[in-house]
Design an enzyme around this catalytic site. Structure first.
Site, PDB file in Angstrom:
ATOM      1  CG  MET A   1      -1.944   1.082   1.274  1.00  0.00           C
ATOM      2  SD  MET A   1      -3.329   0.676   2.386  1.00  0.00           S
ATOM      3  CE  MET A   1      -2.490   0.199   3.910  1.00  0.00           C
ATOM      4  CE1 TYR A   2       4.975   5.742   3.164  1.00  0.00           C
ATOM      5  CE2 TYR A   2       6.800   4.416   2.335  1.00  0.00           C
ATOM      6  CZ  TYR A   2       6.327   5.606   2.852  1.00  0.00           C
ATOM      7  OH  TYR A   2       7.184   6.660   3.065  1.00  0.00           O
ATOM      8  N   GLY A   3       4.175   1.414  -0.713  1.00  0.00           N
ATOM      9  CA  GLY A   3       5.057   1.416  -1.870  1.00  0.00           C
ATOM     10  C   GLY A   3       4.347   1.798  -3.158  1.00  0.00           C
TER      11      GLY A   3
END
Length: 242
Positions: free
Chosen positions: A159-161
């Site tokens: 999700m962050y990446g």
């Protein structure tokens, strides 16, 4: 002082209530800029303002609002700054959310929406609202804080990446589109720094062994200077000598 390299320039910094954003705001102010600071926390912004006043004797302009929930307000930031100060010379998008580390198949829609809003959509809206005044500046500078390892995906960081990778693509595309102007647009990777986001991701890590936000603030501020010639680059920020 008249020899300050950012004297009379106006800088917008997101995520400025703590960590890298707060340290950068102090550094830009030391260099002469008037800083307009965005974050969710009024109290945190006031602490940054206190630090700026202690370091420089001048105040910042505080804009407490939520990048996810107040999108219409964000759309008006560029014109509002120009109306008040007559210019906008520097944009630094530092705000980000980790949300949570989880398998891709387990990402909840609410968490996805929040992460996309802060890490990606806010970057797009900032570009839209700040593009005209930054182009009008004689030395417009835009810096988007990113992260390392996007070319080596790690389990649970999807999700962050994904949102950071999307931001990088968006920013570098914008850089290509403004290449023939005086505006310089770059990505900045500060590396491993002792921030709240880092502590959330690695709760067992000893923060005293990591670089502090103040260590990377001078390198980030250098990308905002009129003398900075790099454009469309992904710059790894070295720590300042202590």
């Amino acid at each position: 002082m008249s020899d300050l390299p950012l004297k009379d320039r106006v800088a917008l910094v997101t995520g400025a209530s703590r960590g890298i954003g707060a340290a950068l705001a102090v550094e830009l102010s030391r260099l002469g800029a008037h800083c307009v600071l965005i974050a969710r926390s009024q109290g945190g912004l006031e602490e940054t303002d206190d630090a700026i006043r202690t370091a420089t004797g001048r105040n910042a302009t505080l804009l407490p609002f939520d990048l996810q929930k107040q999108e219409k307000e964000l759309d008006m930031v560029g014109p509002s700054i120009v109306e008040r100060f007559g210019r906008l010379d520097i944009l630094v998008h530092n705000a980000a959310t980790l949300n949570k580390l989880t398998p891709v198949a387990h990402i909840e829609p609410k968490d996805w929406a929040e992460t996309v809003a802060v890490n990606l959509t806010a970057a797009w809206r900032l570009i839209r609202t700040c593009d005209p005044p930054l182009r009008a500046s004689d030395a417009g500078r835009a810096v988007f804080v990113t992260t390392g390892g996007l070319d080596r995906p790690s389990a649970y960081w999807g999700m962050y990446g994904a949102t950071k990778a999307g931001m990088e693509q968006l920013v570098l595309t914008w850089a290509a589109e403004v290449a023939k102007t005086k505006l310089r647009v770059n990505l900045a990777d500060p590396g491993v720094v002792a921030t709240r986001l880092r502590a959330t991701a690695f709760p067992g890590e000893d923060p005293t062994r990591l670089r502090r936000p103040a260590d990377v603030a001078p390198g980030l501020a250098a990308l905002c200077l009129p003398a900075e010639a790099r454009h469309g680059a992904r710059v790894e920020i070295a720590a300042a000598s202590r």
